[in-house]
Design a protein around this motif. Structure first.
Motif, short mmCIF file in Angstrom:
data_model
loop_
_atom_site.label_atom_id
_atom_site.label_comp_id
_atom_site.label_asym_id
_atom_site.label_seq_id
_atom_site.Cartn_x
_atom_site.Cartn_y
_atom_site.Cartn_z
N ASN A 175 -3.09 -11.84 -6.58
CA ASN A 175 -2.65 -10.97 -5.49
C ASN A 175 -1.24 -10.48 -5.82
OD1 ASN A 175 -4.96 -11.27 -4.01
ND2 ASN A 175 -3.99 -12.22 -2.25
N PRO A 176 -0.73 -9.47 -5.09
CA PRO A 176 0.64 -9.00 -5.39
C PRO A 176 1.67 -10.12 -5.32
CG PRO A 176 -0.46 -7.44 -3.97
CD PRO A 176 -1.38 -8.62 -4.08
N PHE A 232 -6.57 -14.76 12.26
CA PHE A 232 -7.48 -15.67 12.96
C PHE A 232 -7.20 -17.06 12.43
CE2 PHE A 232 -11.76 -17.71 12.52
CZ PHE A 232 -12.03 -17.88 13.87
N VAL A 245 -0.05 -17.40 -0.01
CA VAL A 245 -0.99 -16.87 0.98
C VAL A 245 -0.61 -17.38 2.37
CG1 VAL A 245 -3.39 -16.81 1.75
CG2 VAL A 245 -2.85 -16.66 -0.68
N VAL A 246 -0.53 -18.71 2.51
CA VAL A 246 -0.21 -19.27 3.81
C VAL A 246 0.21 -20.73 3.61
CG1 VAL A 246 -2.60 -19.98 4.31
CG2 VAL A 246 -1.07 -19.45 6.20
N ASN A 264 -10.89 -7.65 1.75
CA ASN A 264 -9.95 -7.52 2.86
C ASN A 264 -10.05 -8.65 3.86
OD1 ASN A 264 -8.30 -5.17 2.59
ND2 ASN A 264 -10.21 -4.01 2.62
N THR A 265 -11.18 -9.31 3.89
CA THR A 265 -11.32 -10.45 4.81
C THR A 265 -12.29 -11.46 4.22
OG1 THR A 265 -12.05 -11.11 7.00
CG2 THR A 265 -12.72 -8.91 6.30
N CYS A 274 -6.88 -3.79 -0.15
CA CYS A 274 -5.57 -3.34 0.33
C CYS A 274 -4.61 -2.69 -0.65
CB CYS A 274 -4.85 -4.50 0.98
SG CYS A 274 -4.38 -5.83 -0.10
N LEU A 275 -5.01 -2.35 -1.85
CA LEU A 275 -4.03 -1.65 -2.68
C LEU A 275 -4.22 -0.15 -2.59
CD1 LEU A 275 -3.81 -4.13 -5.64
CD2 LEU A 275 -2.07 -3.66 -3.93
N THR A 290 -9.13 -19.75 8.32
CA THR A 290 -8.53 -18.45 8.55
C THR A 290 -9.25 -17.43 7.68
OG1 THR A 290 -6.44 -17.24 8.67
CG2 THR A 290 -6.67 -18.74 6.83
N ARG A 291 -8.72 -16.21 7.63
CA ARG A 291 -9.30 -15.17 6.78
C ARG A 291 -8.20 -14.62 5.91
NH1 ARG A 291 -11.36 -12.24 11.87
NH2 ARG A 291 -13.01 -13.61 12.62
N ILE A 292 -8.50 -14.50 4.61
CA ILE A 292 -7.45 -14.05 3.69
C ILE A 292 -7.88 -12.77 2.97
CG2 ILE A 292 -6.68 -16.42 3.36
CD1 ILE A 292 -7.85 -16.24 0.49
N ARG A 293 -6.91 -12.18 2.26
CA ARG A 293 -7.17 -10.99 1.44
C ARG A 293 -7.12 -11.39 -0.02
NH1 ARG A 293 -2.87 -7.73 4.82
NH2 ARG A 293 -4.23 -6.51 6.17
N GLU A 298 2.81 -20.60 8.31
CA GLU A 298 3.69 -19.55 7.78
C GLU A 298 2.80 -18.57 7.05
OE1 GLU A 298 6.23 -22.11 5.50
OE2 GLU A 298 6.64 -23.21 7.34
N ARG A 342 0.84 -1.20 0.00
CA ARG A 342 0.00 0.00 0.00
C ARG A 342 0.87 1.24 0.00
NH1 ARG A 342 -4.41 0.58 4.06
NH2 ARG A 342 -2.67 0.57 5.52
N HIS A 366 1.72 -14.97 5.04
CA HIS A 366 2.20 -14.00 4.04
C HIS A 366 1.27 -12.79 4.09
CE1 HIS A 366 5.20 -16.70 2.27
NE2 HIS A 366 4.36 -17.66 2.57
N ALA A 393 -1.03 -11.82 2.38
CA ALA A 393 -2.42 -12.06 1.97
C ALA A 393 -3.30 -12.57 3.11
CB ALA A 393 -2.47 -13.04 0.81
N ILE A 394 -2.76 -12.67 4.32
CA ILE A 394 -3.60 -13.01 5.46
C ILE A 394 -4.22 -11.71 5.98
CG2 ILE A 394 -3.55 -13.85 7.85
CD1 ILE A 394 -3.45 -16.08 5.79
N ALA A 395 -5.52 -11.74 6.25
CA ALA A 395 -6.24 -10.55 6.66
C ALA A 395 -5.70 -10.01 7.99
CB ALA A 395 -7.73 -10.86 6.79
#
Lengths: 106, 154
Positions: free
Chosen positions: B94-95, A72, B99-100, B66-67, B150-151, B115-118, A62, A33, A64, A66-68
């Motif tokens: 995504n950029p 959680f 992610v995880v 965002n979530t 988020c950008l 979980t919650r991602i973007r 792990e 951002r 990154h 992209a996790i909100a």
């Protein structure tokens, strides 16, 4: 700085698969951002989450960007013995947070 | 006087913005499906990735990128001989594609995580499960995102 919430069942039967929920307040700033002047906002994220059960690692994530925000996580483990389930979050800017919960297994 | 400085500050900011805009056009601000393929390749090496066994639950339509709630699971007895070692989640646009990554052992009981991602835009999310026998399995889900993550400024 960061405050964590964990939800672990206080009692369980031996061998039961229990669900654990964790939430930590953290902005998870992505590093992609820009502020009003067009400058990039530096990355500030939690990179690693580890859950240990009486010292033995049972789950790890792990993360990154992209996790909100306010990561959680819901995961499981087998209730093997009474003791402590410990949680650790580590991340950018030297972040290290820990939390723990006691469990009675019968 | 005050007005003059704010105009100057505005022009400077605008010029900075333009300069950065030019940089963005040189390097795309998001990953590509190929970048996701590369990221998956980095995890699986030369192994074959088969479709199936992994269950990826995402809402088909998300109002807020965002979530976005995500649940991923792999059916497995989770014994020392046969368990899920890891589940990795990737996105196309995504950029960055990663992610995880979740890592399990037999002590996890079941390979299921929420979980919650973007999500930066409407795209396909892929999860890859890594089993203790060395095999890899995957599942994909398409998500339509109406408000991108988020950008922009918060």
């Amino acid at each position: 700085m960061s405050s964590a919430l964990v939800n672990v069942p206080p009692r369980a039967r031996r061998g039961e698969v229990i669900e654990i929920k964790t939430l930590i307040s953290h902005p998870m700033e992505t590093g992609y951002r820009r502020n009003q002047l067009g400058a990039r906002i530096p990355r500030d994220i939690i990179r690693l989450f580890v859950c240990t059960y009486n010292g033995t690692e049972v789950f790890r994530a792990e993360l990154h960007p992209a996790i909100a925000a306010n990561p959680f996580l819901v995961f499981s483990t087998v209730a093997t013995e009474s003791g402590t389930i410990a949680f650790q979050w580590t991340g950018d800017n030297g972040l290290s947070a820990t939390e723990s919960a006691a469990i009675v297994v019968d | 006087m005050d007005r003059e400085t704010s105009r100057r500050a505005f022009l400077r900011a605008a010029a900075t913005g333009l300069g950065l805009g030019a940089v963005i056009t040189v390097a795309p601000a998001h990953a590509t499906p190929e970048a996701m393929e590369d990221a998956i390749r980095k995890i699986v090496g030369s192994s074959r990735v088969s479709k199936g066994r992994v269950k990826l639950e995402l809402p088909p339509l998300s109002e807020n990128g965002n979530t976005v709630p995500l649940t991923v699971s792999v059916e497995s007895p989770m014994t020392p001989a046969d368990h899920v070692r890891a589940i990795h989640v990737f996105t196309e646009l995504n950029p960055q594609p990663e992610v995880v990554s979740f890592r399990f052992g037999p002590r996890a009981g079941q390979a299921r995580v929420s979980t919650r991602i973007r999500l930066a835009t409407t795209q396909t999310v892929t999860a890859v499960g890594e089993l203790s026998d060395g095999s890899f399995w995957s599942a994909s889900a398409a998500v339509v995102v109406t408000l991108a993550a988020c950008l922009e400024d918060a």
